[in-house]
Design a protein around this motif. Sequence first.
Motif, short mmCIF file in Angstrom:
data_model
loop_
_atom_site.label_atom_id
_atom_site.label_comp_id
_atom_site.label_asym_id
_atom_site.label_seq_id
_atom_site.Cartn_x
_atom_site.Cartn_y
_atom_site.Cartn_z
N GLY B 301 0.94 -1.19 0.12
CA GLY B 301 -0.01 0.05 -0.11
C GLY B 301 0.86 1.13 -0.09
O GLY B 301 0.36 2.48 0.20
N SER B 302 2.23 1.28 -0.12
CA SER B 302 3.01 2.32 0.07
C SER B 302 2.79 3.14 -1.11
O SER B 302 2.39 2.93 -2.22
CB SER B 302 4.41 1.77 0.08
OG SER B 302 4.67 1.32 1.19
N ALA B 303 2.83 4.76 -0.96
CA ALA B 303 2.78 5.57 -1.86
C ALA B 303 3.69 6.74 -1.78
O ALA B 303 3.43 7.45 -0.52
CB ALA B 303 1.30 6.27 -2.15
N ALA B 304 4.63 7.19 -2.44
CA ALA B 304 5.29 8.32 -2.47
C ALA B 304 4.54 9.50 -2.33
O ALA B 304 4.98 10.47 -1.53
CB ALA B 304 6.53 8.36 -3.57
N PHE B 305 3.46 9.66 -3.28
CA PHE B 305 2.75 10.81 -3.22
C PHE B 305 1.38 10.23 -3.45
O PHE B 305 1.24 9.32 -3.85
CB PHE B 305 3.24 12.00 -4.10
CG PHE B 305 3.92 11.24 -5.32
CD1 PHE B 305 2.52 11.09 -6.50
CD2 PHE B 305 4.86 10.74 -6.00
CE1 PHE B 305 2.76 10.36 -7.87
CE2 PHE B 305 5.10 9.96 -7.01
CZ PHE B 305 3.94 9.85 -8.05
N ASP B 306 0.32 11.34 -3.20
CA ASP B 306 -0.84 10.84 -3.47
C ASP B 306 -1.44 10.85 -4.74
O ASP B 306 -0.67 11.48 -5.65
CB ASP B 306 -1.72 11.23 -2.33
CG ASP B 306 -2.51 12.55 -2.56
OD1 ASP B 306 -1.90 13.20 -3.67
OD2 ASP B 306 -3.36 13.08 -1.79
N SER B 307 -2.62 10.58 -5.09
CA SER B 307 -2.89 10.83 -6.59
C SER B 307 -3.34 12.04 -7.14
O SER B 307 -3.45 12.44 -8.14
CB SER B 307 -4.37 9.87 -6.88
OG SER B 307 -5.44 10.59 -6.17
N LYS B 339 -8.00 20.86 5.12
CA LYS B 339 -6.66 20.80 4.51
C LYS B 339 -6.78 19.30 4.11
O LYS B 339 -6.98 18.45 4.75
CB LYS B 339 -5.72 21.25 5.10
CG LYS B 339 -5.29 22.54 5.39
CD LYS B 339 -4.21 23.38 4.56
CE LYS B 339 -4.20 24.79 5.02
NZ LYS B 339 -5.33 25.26 4.17
N THR B 340 -6.18 19.06 2.79
CA THR B 340 -6.04 17.75 2.33
C THR B 340 -5.14 17.01 3.33
O THR B 340 -4.07 17.59 3.74
CB THR B 340 -5.52 17.64 0.90
OG1 THR B 340 -5.11 16.28 0.55
CG2 THR B 340 -4.11 18.47 0.93
N THR B 341 -5.09 15.58 3.63
CA THR B 341 -4.48 14.74 4.30
C THR B 341 -3.46 14.09 3.49
O THR B 341 -3.01 13.13 3.90
CB THR B 341 -5.34 14.03 5.20
OG1 THR B 341 -6.16 13.37 4.45
CG2 THR B 341 -6.18 14.89 6.06
N GLY B 342 -3.51 14.43 2.30
CA GLY B 342 -2.45 13.69 1.29
C GLY B 342 -3.19 12.08 1.11
O GLY B 342 -2.44 11.10 1.02
N ASN B 343 -4.44 12.13 1.05
CA ASN B 343 -5.09 10.93 0.89
C ASN B 343 -6.14 11.01 -0.28
O ASN B 343 -7.02 10.17 -0.40
CB ASN B 343 -6.04 10.83 2.16
CG ASN B 343 -4.98 9.87 3.41
OD1 ASN B 343 -5.12 10.76 4.56
ND2 ASN B 343 -4.41 8.94 3.21
N ALA B 344 -6.07 11.49 -1.31
CA ALA B 344 -6.33 11.59 -2.62
C ALA B 344 -6.14 10.02 -3.10
O ALA B 344 -5.06 9.88 -3.09
CB ALA B 344 -6.08 12.81 -3.66
N GLY B 345 -7.30 9.68 -3.37
CA GLY B 345 -7.09 7.93 -3.70
C GLY B 345 -7.11 6.96 -2.41
O GLY B 345 -6.95 5.92 -2.93
N GLY B 346 -7.29 7.52 -1.29
CA GLY B 346 -7.31 6.47 0.04
C GLY B 346 -6.24 6.65 0.63
O GLY B 346 -5.21 7.37 0.71
N VAL B 347 -6.23 5.48 1.68
CA VAL B 347 -4.95 5.42 2.66
C VAL B 347 -4.18 4.69 1.84
O VAL B 347 -4.24 3.90 1.03
CB VAL B 347 -5.50 4.98 4.02
CG1 VAL B 347 -6.51 5.78 4.77
CG2 VAL B 347 -6.11 3.56 3.82
N ASN B 348 -2.80 4.85 2.65
CA ASN B 348 -1.64 4.12 2.15
C ASN B 348 -1.02 3.45 3.29
O ASN B 348 -0.35 4.18 4.02
CB ASN B 348 -0.81 5.01 1.39
CG ASN B 348 -1.45 5.73 0.51
OD1 ASN B 348 -1.69 5.21 -0.71
ND2 ASN B 348 -1.34 7.16 0.62
N ASN B 349 -0.93 2.00 3.19
CA ASN B 349 -0.71 1.11 4.43
C ASN B 349 -1.18 1.65 5.93
O ASN B 349 -0.62 2.50 6.59
CB ASN B 349 0.98 1.15 4.65
CG ASN B 349 1.64 0.42 3.47
OD1 ASN B 349 0.93 -0.25 2.85
ND2 ASN B 349 2.65 0.99 3.00
#
Lengths: 482, 449
Positions: B301-307, B339-349
């Motif tokens: 589920g890792s993502a360096a940046f969100d969508s 404010k966005t939480t960096g979760n566009a596209g969902g949670v990551n791990n």
Amino acid sequence: MKNIDIAKNILLNPADLSEMQIQKILTQMLGYQVDMADLYFQAIQHESWQLEDSIIKDGSYSISRGVGVRAVSGEKSGFAYCDDIFLPSLEQAAGAAKSIAKQGNQKRIAFAGFNPMVTPALYLPNNPLNSISRAEKLSLLTLVDDVARKSDSRIKQVNASLSGVYEVILIVNTDGTFAADVRPLIRMNVEVLAEMNGRRERGYAGGGGRFDYQYFQTNSQAEQYAKEAVREALVNLEAIEAPAGTMPVVLGPGWPGVLLHEAIGHGLEGDFNRKGSSAFSGRIGERVASPECTVVDDGTLPGRRGSLTIDDEGTKTQCTVLIENGILKNYMQDKLNAKLMRMQPTGNARRESYANLPMPRMTNTYMLNGNHDPADIIRSVKKGLYAVNFGGGQVDITSGKFVFSASEAYLIENGKITAPVKGATLIGNGPDVLTKVSMIGNDLKLDSGVGVCGKEGQSVPVGVGQPTLKIDSLTVGGTNHE
Amino acid sequence: MNNPHNFDVVAEEKQLRELVSDILQQAKTLGATQAEVGAASDNGFSINVRLGEVDTVEFQRDKSIGITVYFGQRKGTASSSDISREAIKQTVEAACDIAKYTSEDPCNGLAEKELMAFDYPDIDAYHPWSLDPITAIELARQCEAIGMTFDKRIKNSEGSSVSTNQGIQLYGNSHGFIGKVASTRHNFSCVLVAEDASGMQRDYEFTTARDPMDLWSIEEVGKKAAKRTVSRLQARSISTRNTPVIFAAEIAKSIFGSLVAAVSGGNLYRETSFLLNSLDTQVVPAWMNIMEKPHIQKALGSAAFDSEGVRTKEQSLVEKGVLQHYVLGSYSARKLGMKTTGNAGGVNNLIVENSNTTFQGLLKQMGTGLLVTEVIGHGVNITTGDYSRGAVGFWVENGEILFPVEEITIAGNLKDMLLGIQAVSNDVDVRSNIQTGSVLINNMMLAGQ
């Protein structure tokens, strides 16, 4: 223009692909120990428009085109595809697909050339995306929003969407098939949120089929979806806890036919039966339903969402009797499984796109009318559940256990429909649930055109239907246990 | 037998990079004030062997682009699987054309430039496997054979599969951000059918990882598949009752998936969540912590940046049972005035902290109740929290598994289920974006015979 000419124009001409070149690819594939090979050319245009907060929030458009290449050798299938229609890519994909078979001269089948077949189309070959103007499309959505909000002050949110697909396919097969289909498909969805005293409930409605957008403009179709979604949300605002346990269940007509799709439909698909992993394997000729039950899968209903003029192997669709007077009669087949089971294809080969292998799938699956007045069916139940609308369902084809989830249901008490109850999942056993059907209504209805069936990761549009029917005992997954 | 499509990740990246900047330029030329593009290229194959023979060999190669343009606060999107120059031009034009018809929406637009992950970390997701189809067929054949011979009640098979995929995805927008993720994914799975006088049962096991070295052995997959399948024989329904329920680790993630859905921006601003106004309130018991760790090396589920290109960061979703933040992208954040939480596209791990008890310990803690190993159907209503699904599993008494059960449903309300979590065991299933052990819930309604 004929379907075959439309398909050639869209799929072959831009790549300068001739019938001769295609024939050569098929012939080369037969040079291996390949029993059958096919190419599936496809081009799709898709659009959708979404309304939320009373504004047109989003619109999207997508195009995809490609060719799937399959080689079949005994029970083996080799498959590759390319997302451009271009001779070198096609040759590469053909090379990969046929590599499942050994090279050799034994068993070599000669390719006798194409045998073009024209099947009367069940829908017009027009592009629905061009059937009405953009402004008209958007006004359908704003109309729905307006009707829903004005119909009741408890409606707080309206989400509506309109989508259209224009799909053109061409199928060529070493068995001589050279067939094309032009498939329109439209759909409208309405979802509303109602709120009262802090409680919020949703209601859904929608429909569509293989025609153009004018369908939603005639007979106030779009308004009807809005009113129906509102009605369902308001009913659910009053819903009490659903009962828990086993009891008589009366299913309403139409969409509750999802019962048939899950309980018996999947279990009668040829692939599972060829492999012997279905709870219905080897049971043709046996009683699997009460004598009143006759169930068919019919791909030939004009304009229906699950209908196809030809299936995805080019076989003409048909009305296949699955269960006749309670006796299991037929499986649904594609070419591969039909051949391996020494049966005939039934026009049920379907695939999500050129990038997927075809397999046996349902089209429109429904039960024929019985002779009871639906009111008498309700009256016959002392204490039970009356379920009229459903979300989705799922089945384990090996154990036969299936579920489907009611989104609108009521208690039946002393022969009368009383309080609405919250959504609940119903669970049963496919091979015996229809033996418990004791009354069938005379009010057969097909669904409004919203079904999507998923199998092995591939989604295809389908239809279901049935008259009102009573199942003497089925497990209802509510929370209220007395 | 060879994969017809070579995948040169460097060349693919170069091609996609050019495509992304071309598209952004074309959108600008057509008058878009902002634009964003996702481009992806994937390649791989999967094989399925059934009863020792090849069933299917499928080669896969996909390329696609997706474009979103903004004309002020009006938005249009378009996508294509055809990346020829002509198709790209048509796709950009289609997106721009659509934006003429959509409405002004003050919440529309890219995420703010200062949130872009210009210096994103490597998540080590790219571990290609030089597996060829012939070797893959041999692996699948062995896996299935191990399963088929494990127990004489295993009578049939739906096959054993091996697949390997690699791909590269780029995301770029008119803030000048362009990010790439090269990733791989490999799988073994085995689906078996057991039969005795009571009838047939089917079950499966699988392993999936970014790095082939992290896959379970085929022996483990084959044996586990056989054990799971045989253990379901003679399953029966039981009578309706209230009971504690353990969700086995592999399905317990769906409960936290529902929690995430209920605290996600889309459901919050639409008011279709059973957890409206739940910020800083208790949503699970006070002993529970749930963390999001988007940068774990090689995790699925890792993502360096969100969508949207926004920097992802380690953050606590639930601390001592209290919800710390909603799960937001920039659009839903603006709708909610946040404010966005960096979760566009969902949670990551999402990592659910466990209570340091073993699975056996969890069974003992429950004593008598239902162990659920599979749920079927879609009976989860995020608006109301109402939950009702078909279940398969085992009846447990005094911490011991007694017999398999099927044809039952379990029902309750997610709000109560989440607050009713008694313990989470340490048998964490890492094959998912949501990592949790098995979960004991104090009470649900079981409906059966």
